[in-house]
Motif scaffolding. Structure first.
Motif, PDB file in Angstrom:
ATOM      1  N   GLY A   1      47.143  46.805  43.357  1.00  0.00           N
ATOM      2  CA  GLY A   1      48.842  46.505  43.851  1.00  0.00           C
ATOM      3  C   GLY A   1      48.627  46.721  44.596  1.00  0.00           C
ATOM      4  O   GLY A   1      49.906  46.707  45.312  1.00  0.00           O
ATOM      5  N   PHE A   2      47.415  47.304  45.378  1.00  0.00           N
ATOM      6  CA  PHE A   2      47.700  47.712  47.484  1.00  0.00           C
ATOM      7  C   PHE A   2      48.683  47.042  48.081  1.00  0.00           C
ATOM      8  O   PHE A   2      49.380  46.987  48.372  1.00  0.00           O
ATOM      9  N   THR A   3      47.386  45.163  47.693  1.00  0.00           N
ATOM     10  CA  THR A   3      48.901  44.360  48.495  1.00  0.00           C
ATOM     11  C   THR A   3      50.190  44.124  48.249  1.00  0.00           C
ATOM     12  O   THR A   3      50.515  43.442  49.307  1.00  0.00           O
ATOM     13  N   PHE A   4      50.309  43.607  46.687  1.00  0.00           N
ATOM     14  CA  PHE A   4      51.689  43.417  46.174  1.00  0.00           C
ATOM     15  C   PHE A   4      52.456  44.252  46.767  1.00  0.00           C
ATOM     16  O   PHE A   4      54.124  44.194  47.646  1.00  0.00           O
ATOM     17  N   LYS A   5      52.136  45.515  46.542  1.00  0.00           N
ATOM     18  CA  LYS A   5      53.378  47.516  47.476  1.00  0.00           C
ATOM     19  C   LYS A   5      53.301  46.562  49.178  1.00  0.00           C
ATOM     20  O   LYS A   5      54.058  46.841  49.491  1.00  0.00           O
ATOM     21  N   GLN A   6      52.440  46.107  49.480  1.00  0.00           N
ATOM     22  CA  GLN A   6      52.619  45.485  50.741  1.00  0.00           C
ATOM     23  C   GLN A   6      54.087  44.996  51.586  1.00  0.00           C
ATOM     24  O   GLN A   6      54.371  44.755  52.930  1.00  0.00           O
ATOM     25  N   ASN A   7      54.354  44.200  50.284  1.00  0.00           N
ATOM     26  CA  ASN A   7      55.266  42.629  50.913  1.00  0.00           C
ATOM     27  C   ASN A   7      56.506  43.238  50.361  1.00  0.00           C
ATOM     28  O   ASN A   7      57.161  43.127  49.615  1.00  0.00           O
ATOM     29  N   ILE A   8      57.289  43.765  51.768  1.00  0.00           N
ATOM     30  CA  ILE A   8      58.135  44.940  51.984  1.00  0.00           C
ATOM     31  C   ILE A   8      59.264  43.296  52.775  1.00  0.00           C
ATOM     32  O   ILE A   8      58.825  42.648  53.549  1.00  0.00           O
TER      33      ILE A   8
ATOM     34  N   ALA B   1      34.321  40.745  49.744  1.00  0.00           N
ATOM     35  CA  ALA B   1      34.861  40.632  49.939  1.00  0.00           C
ATOM     36  C   ALA B   1      35.368  42.129  50.711  1.00  0.00           C
ATOM     37  O   ALA B   1      34.705  43.786  50.396  1.00  0.00           O
ATOM     38  N   SER B   2      36.724  42.909  50.899  1.00  0.00           N
ATOM     39  CA  SER B   2      37.425  43.748  51.124  1.00  0.00           C
ATOM     40  C   SER B   2      38.972  43.500  51.183  1.00  0.00           C
ATOM     41  O   SER B   2      39.229  42.191  52.474  1.00  0.00           O
ATOM     42  N   ILE B   3      39.952  44.168  51.107  1.00  0.00           N
ATOM     43  CA  ILE B   3      41.468  43.830  50.631  1.00  0.00           C
ATOM     44  C   ILE B   3      41.335  44.484  52.512  1.00  0.00           C
ATOM     45  O   ILE B   3      42.193  43.929  52.909  1.00  0.00           O
ATOM     46  N   ALA B   4      40.700  45.183  53.166  1.00  0.00           N
ATOM     47  CA  ALA B   4      40.596  44.461  54.755  1.00  0.00           C
ATOM     48  C   ALA B   4      39.874  43.434  55.199  1.00  0.00           C
ATOM     49  O   ALA B   4      40.670  43.748  56.596  1.00  0.00           O
TER      50      ALA B   4
ATOM     51  N   ASN C   1      27.545  21.185  43.198  1.00  0.00           N
ATOM     52  CA  ASN C   1      27.993  22.038  41.521  1.00  0.00           C
ATOM     53  C   ASN C   1      27.491  23.238  42.170  1.00  0.00           C
ATOM     54  O   ASN C   1      27.349  24.173  40.975  1.00  0.00           O
ATOM     55  N   ILE C   2      28.070  23.105  43.286  1.00  0.00           N
ATOM     56  CA  ILE C   2      27.784  25.370  43.525  1.00  0.00           C
ATOM     57  C   ILE C   2      29.407  25.572  43.667  1.00  0.00           C
ATOM     58  O   ILE C   2      30.434  25.076  44.809  1.00  0.00           O
ATOM     59  N   ARG C   3      29.872  26.548  43.084  1.00  0.00           N
ATOM     60  CA  ARG C   3      31.575  27.107  43.319  1.00  0.00           C
ATOM     61  C   ARG C   3      30.868  28.289  44.025  1.00  0.00           C
ATOM     62  O   ARG C   3      30.186  29.522  43.888  1.00  0.00           O
ATOM     63  N   THR C   4      31.730  28.155  45.083  1.00  0.00           N
ATOM     64  CA  THR C   4      31.915  29.802  46.001  1.00  0.00           C
ATOM     65  C   THR C   4      33.466  30.358  45.527  1.00  0.00           C
ATOM     66  O   THR C   4      34.606  29.890  46.384  1.00  0.00           O
ATOM     67  N   ASN C   5      33.128  31.968  45.561  1.00  0.00           N
ATOM     68  CA  ASN C   5      34.657  32.608  45.344  1.00  0.00           C
ATOM     69  C   ASN C   5      34.273  34.078  45.920  1.00  0.00           C
ATOM     70  O   ASN C   5      33.659  34.146  46.474  1.00  0.00           O
ATOM     71  N   ALA C   6      35.273  34.714  46.449  1.00  0.00           N
ATOM     72  CA  ALA C   6      35.222  36.465  47.543  1.00  0.00           C
ATOM     73  C   ALA C   6      36.025  36.914  46.058  1.00  0.00           C
ATOM     74  O   ALA C   6      37.446  36.627  46.385  1.00  0.00           O
ATOM     75  N   VAL C   7      35.805  38.104  46.380  1.00  0.00           N
ATOM     76  CA  VAL C   7      36.154  39.566  45.560  1.00  0.00           C
ATOM     77  C   VAL C   7      36.767  40.027  46.384  1.00  0.00           C
ATOM     78  O   VAL C   7      35.149  40.118  47.559  1.00  0.00           O
ATOM     79  N   ALA C   8      37.769  40.998  46.562  1.00  0.00           N
ATOM     80  CA  ALA C   8      38.421  41.738  47.524  1.00  0.00           C
ATOM     81  C   ALA C   8      38.605  42.648  46.839  1.00  0.00           C
ATOM     82  O   ALA C   8      39.590  43.024  46.883  1.00  0.00           O
ATOM     83  N   PRO C   9      37.666  44.110  46.520  1.00  0.00           N
ATOM     84  CA  PRO C   9      38.137  44.915  46.210  1.00  0.00           C
ATOM     85  C   PRO C   9      38.488  45.758  47.236  1.00  0.00           C
ATOM     86  O   PRO C   9      39.000  46.002  48.752  1.00  0.00           O
TER      87      PRO C   9
ATOM     88  N   ALA D   1      36.470  47.208  63.238  1.00  0.00           N
ATOM     89  CA  ALA D   1      35.777  46.024  62.887  1.00  0.00           C
ATOM     90  C   ALA D   1      34.552  46.021  62.085  1.00  0.00           C
ATOM     91  O   ALA D   1      34.409  44.793  61.752  1.00  0.00           O
ATOM     92  N   TYR D   2      35.141  46.733  60.949  1.00  0.00           N
ATOM     93  CA  TYR D   2      34.816  45.846  59.478  1.00  0.00           C
ATOM     94  C   TYR D   2      35.467  45.102  59.117  1.00  0.00           C
ATOM     95  O   TYR D   2      35.447  43.796  58.042  1.00  0.00           O
ATOM     96  N   ALA D   3      36.942  44.929  58.927  1.00  0.00           N
ATOM     97  CA  ALA D   3      38.036  44.323  58.911  1.00  0.00           C
ATOM     98  C   ALA D   3      37.458  42.448  59.715  1.00  0.00           C
ATOM     99  O   ALA D   3      37.567  41.652  58.856  1.00  0.00           O
ATOM    100  N   ALA D   4      37.111  42.604  60.399  1.00  0.00           N
ATOM    101  CA  ALA D   4      36.980  41.458  61.495  1.00  0.00           C
ATOM    102  C   ALA D   4      35.251  40.810  60.609  1.00  0.00           C
ATOM    103  O   ALA D   4      35.487  39.469  60.171  1.00  0.00           O
ATOM    104  N   THR D   5      34.621  41.733  60.059  1.00  0.00           N
ATOM    105  CA  THR D   5      33.584  40.895  59.221  1.00  0.00           C
ATOM    106  C   THR D   5      33.584  40.301  57.777  1.00  0.00           C
ATOM    107  O   THR D   5      32.930  39.571  57.471  1.00  0.00           O
ATOM    108  N   LYS D   6      35.096  41.311  57.146  1.00  0.00           N
ATOM    109  CA  LYS D   6      34.991  40.733  55.732  1.00  0.00           C
ATOM    110  C   LYS D   6      36.116  39.674  56.207  1.00  0.00           C
ATOM    111  O   LYS D   6      35.806  38.802  55.349  1.00  0.00           O
ATOM    112  N   SER D   7      36.558  39.125  57.556  1.00  0.00           N
ATOM    113  CA  SER D   7      37.691  38.252  56.829  1.00  0.00           C
ATOM    114  C   SER D   7      36.706  37.019  56.933  1.00  0.00           C
ATOM    115  O   SER D   7      37.172  35.933  56.749  1.00  0.00           O
ATOM    116  N   ALA D   8      35.752  37.336  58.279  1.00  0.00           N
ATOM    117  CA  ALA D   8      34.784  35.449  58.276  1.00  0.00           C
ATOM    118  C   ALA D   8      34.183  35.626  56.665  1.00  0.00           C
ATOM    119  O   ALA D   8      33.813  35.057  56.291  1.00  0.00           O
ATOM    120  N   VAL D   9      33.536  36.753  55.855  1.00  0.00           N
ATOM    121  CA  VAL D   9      33.243  36.588  54.936  1.00  0.00           C
ATOM    122  C   VAL D   9      33.746  35.957  54.074  1.00  0.00           C
ATOM    123  O   VAL D   9      33.336  34.693  53.639  1.00  0.00           O
TER     124      VAL D   9
END
Length: 381
Positions: free
Chosen positions: A242-249, A137-140, A173-181, A150-158
């Motif tokens: 640490g980008f998303t962590f820093k956004q928690n103001i 996925a993506s941080i977006a 017995n199928i695990r599903t995860n997402a990685v958000a770079p 537009a890109y963010a909408a697609t990655k939120s959907a994923v």
């Protein structure tokens, strides 16, 4: 403490498909999986790149095969199975600069392709008795970023697809995860339409102030495929320095003006009943001037009388949001009533696609000045 079990950290005897595996993150994923003993198949559009990579991997002793595949083609997807999908497309533009063709292309590549591949692969994944799907996925898709609507909408959907499959397919017995770079140095220049300064500013707000390397993403993806990760399911893991962590103001002190909508305008679609009706009541009750629409004229007239009796400033019009012409007329009406300015858009579309939502946002932004979009809600039929 029990002794180290090497089998939990090995992929020997396992098979994997990595889409888009000839460069960037996909290439790093192939290297990690094959290095841990998996037999890997990868695909890409460029045959010359595939042949070059296969020769390279053969020289390293990796068990990797490859084939040409355009993932935007349904027929070509049907020739593949999937455990890891990293193919995607991204363009940095302002919302009004995206064309509908841009939006549709991103949805097809970033959402339809991995979703369809998962459907096709399900029987094979189930038959293995121990399968893992990892979506890239993506941080977006986690936080709002400029020039990426537009890109963010697609990655939120994923991300949402990943969570749903984690619940639905765990019994198989199928695990599903997402990685958000976050931003990754793939060596590929992102089409940015002159927005590179915005990109650099965002990197400057990342505690680890540099781009990630592909192998810093592939290591996590590979871990999620290992037996050692057998109880990890339904997770969205950010790899972002640490980008998303820093956004928690922390929030500022309470200010009553922050809880007033006086002087603001709002458009609420589907506002004559249910959630839409309640939203109109809330917004108007806080002082906003509201316009709403629905298909049923009688319901609109009835609601407008009700709101007038309550002293609310609400207007309404008939609109079938599945009709492009009527959507455009709705925005013209709103522009006329609100003097070309809109502060709030609340979109409750019944059985409406993301594309319709995107078109409505573009049309509203053409009014020239809006302050904020407080809510965008899609309510299923």
């Amino acid at each position: 403490m029990a002794g180290f079990d090497s089998q939990r950290w090995s992929l020997k005897g396992m098979t994997a498909l990595v889409t888009g595996g000839t460069k960037g993150i996909g290439y790093a994923i192939v290297e990690e999986l094959a290095g841990l003993g998996a037999t890997v198949h990868t695909c890409a559009r460029n045959q010359a790149q595939i042949l070059e990579r296969l020769q390279e991997w053969e020289s390293k002793g990796f068990k990797v095969t490859g084939s040409v595949c355009d993932l935007t083609s349904k027929a070509q997807r049907e020739n593949l199975i999937k455990t890891v999908n990293s193919a995607a497309t991204c363009t940095l533009r302002g919302t009004t600069d995206y064309t509908l063709e841009d939006f549709s292309s991103m949805m097809k590549t970033n959402v339809e392709s991995p979703y369809h591949l998962s459907q096709l692969a399900h029987p094979l994944l189930k038959a293995s008795g121990n399968a893992s799907i990892v979506f890239v996925a993506s941080i977006a898709g986690v936080v709002a970023l400029p020039k990426l609507s537009a890109y963010a909408a697609t990655k939120s959907a994923v991300i949402q697809i990943s969570k749903n499959l984690a619940c639905e397919w765990a019994k198989d017995n199928i695990r599903t995860n997402a990685v958000a770079p976050w931003a990754v140095n793939t060596g590929v220049k992102v089409e940015s339409d002159g927005h590179s300064d915005d990109f650099r500013r965002l990197i400057g707000r990342t505690p680890i102030q540099r781009l990630a390397q592909p192998n810093e993403i592939s290591s996590l993806i590979t871990f999620l495929c290992l037996p050692a990760a057998s109880y990890i399911n339904g997770q969205v893991i950010s790899v972002d320095g640490g980008f998303t962590f820093k956004q928690n103001i922390p929030m500022a002190g309470f200010n009553s003006q922050r809880w007033s909508l006086k002087g603001m305008t709002a458009l609420v679609t589907g506002g004559t009943k249910g959630i839409g009706y309640a939203i109109v009541e809330e917004l108007a009750g806080l002082g906003a001037t509201v316009h709403t629409c629905a298909r049923n004229e009688a319901q609109i007239v009835e609601r407008l009388q009700e709101w007038e009796d309550k002293g609310f400033k609400v207007t309404g019009s008939v609109c079938d949001l599945t009709c492009k012409a009527q959507r455009e007329n709705l925005i013209k009406t709103v522009s006329c009533i609100f003097n070309g300015k809109l502060n709030i858009l609340v979109s409750l579309f019944i059985a409406l696609t993301f594309l319709f939502l995107y078109v409505l946002c573009v049309k509203i932004s053409e009014l020239g000045q809006w302050c904020t979009i407080d809510h965008i809600n899609i309510v299923p039929a």
